[in-house]
Design an enzyme around this catalytic site. Structure first.
Site, mmCIF file in Angstrom:
data_model
loop_
_atom_site.group_PDB
_atom_site.id
_atom_site.type_symbol
_atom_site.label_atom_id
_atom_site.label_comp_id
_atom_site.label_asym_id
_atom_site.label_seq_id
_atom_site.Cartn_x
_atom_site.Cartn_y
_atom_site.Cartn_z
ATOM 1 N NE ARG A 112 49.365 38.939 30.041
ATOM 2 C CZ ARG A 112 48.697 38.669 31.127
ATOM 3 N NH1 ARG A 112 47.578 39.297 31.397
ATOM 4 N NH2 ARG A 112 49.138 37.771 31.975
ATOM 5 C CG PHE A 126 51.695 39.765 35.104
ATOM 6 C CD1 PHE A 126 51.374 40.752 36.024
ATOM 7 C CD2 PHE A 126 52.872 39.895 34.384
ATOM 8 C CE1 PHE A 126 52.200 41.840 36.226
ATOM 9 C CE2 PHE A 126 53.707 40.975 34.574
ATOM 10 C CZ PHE A 126 53.374 41.952 35.499
ATOM 11 C CG HIS A 127 45.211 35.698 37.067
ATOM 12 N ND1 HIS A 127 44.202 35.900 36.144
ATOM 13 C CD2 HIS A 127 44.792 34.699 37.880
ATOM 14 C CE1 HIS A 127 43.213 35.061 36.393
ATOM 15 N NE2 HIS A 127 43.548 34.319 37.445
ATOM 16 C CE1 TYR A 128 41.558 34.316 32.703
ATOM 17 C CE2 TYR A 128 42.660 32.789 34.190
ATOM 18 C CZ TYR A 128 41.510 33.371 33.716
ATOM 19 O OH TYR A 128 40.297 33.027 34.258
ATOM 20 N NE ARG A 129 39.464 36.575 35.332
ATOM 21 C CZ ARG A 129 38.957 35.811 36.277
ATOM 22 N NH1 ARG A 129 39.336 35.958 37.531
ATOM 23 N NH2 ARG A 129 38.058 34.897 35.976
#
Length: 180
Positions: A112, A126-129
């Protein structure tokens, strides 16, 4: 077919560990359903970089990527970083709506960091998770070392192989550690 419950798995191979001075040289993605069944494998992309960039790799990366054939694939590739990002997003759009899937993989925070630095549009997809298999590996090392030790990886350090191993490793922990 797009499904917000699908999971996006990604792996990057880089010239080193510092996103400010190193670059992405290979990337691959796999989309699974929520039960970890593979739905589709995305493009496996060697990203072109000059010999000057490749010459800055440390000994481990030079040896590992040379032995796997990745360094030669990078030299022969015509795909830029921007093209690799666009191809990957085009693939993902078929399977998962933007912002729905956590970024999935092993030591995924490192990937990331590189995406944030070099492929911001993909990182934003992407989602932040994060769904990081390494978290379970670290917990198993402390609470159930036999479970951790019973999973063996091939360590080819090729992006698609690494993703397949990450998915298999999560299945292993689901069955033997979480016991679902």
């Amino acid at each position: 077919m797009q499904n917000p419950q699908n999971l996006i798995w990604i792996d990057l191979e880089m010239t080193g560990l510092d996103p400010d001075s190193d670059v992405i040289i290979e990337m691959a993605t796999i989309v699974t359903d929520s039960e970890l069944n593979t739905l589709a494998e995305g493009p496996v992309i060697a990203i072109h970089h000059s010999d000057e960039v490749l010459a800055r790799m440390d000994e481990w990366n030079t040896r590992t990527h040379g032995a796997s054939g990745l360094t030669q694939r990078v030299r022969e590739s015509k795909v830029s970083m921007a093209e690799a990002e666009a191809q990957t997003i085009a693939f993902l759009e078929q399977w998962v709506p933007k912002g729905k899937s956590p970024i999935c993989g092993n030591s995924i925070c490192q990937d990331r960091r590189f995406l944030y630095r070099h492929m911001r549009n993909l990182e934003n997809y992407f989602h932040y998770r994060n769904l990081d298999v390494s978290t379970l590996k670290e917990l198993a090392a402390r609470w159930a070392p036999d479970v951790r030790d019973s999973f063996k990886k091939g360590n080819t350090h090729l992006a698609l192989d690494d993703i397949r191993e990450s998915i298999a490793e999560l299945r292993h922990y689901r069955e033997h550690f979480i016991k679902l």
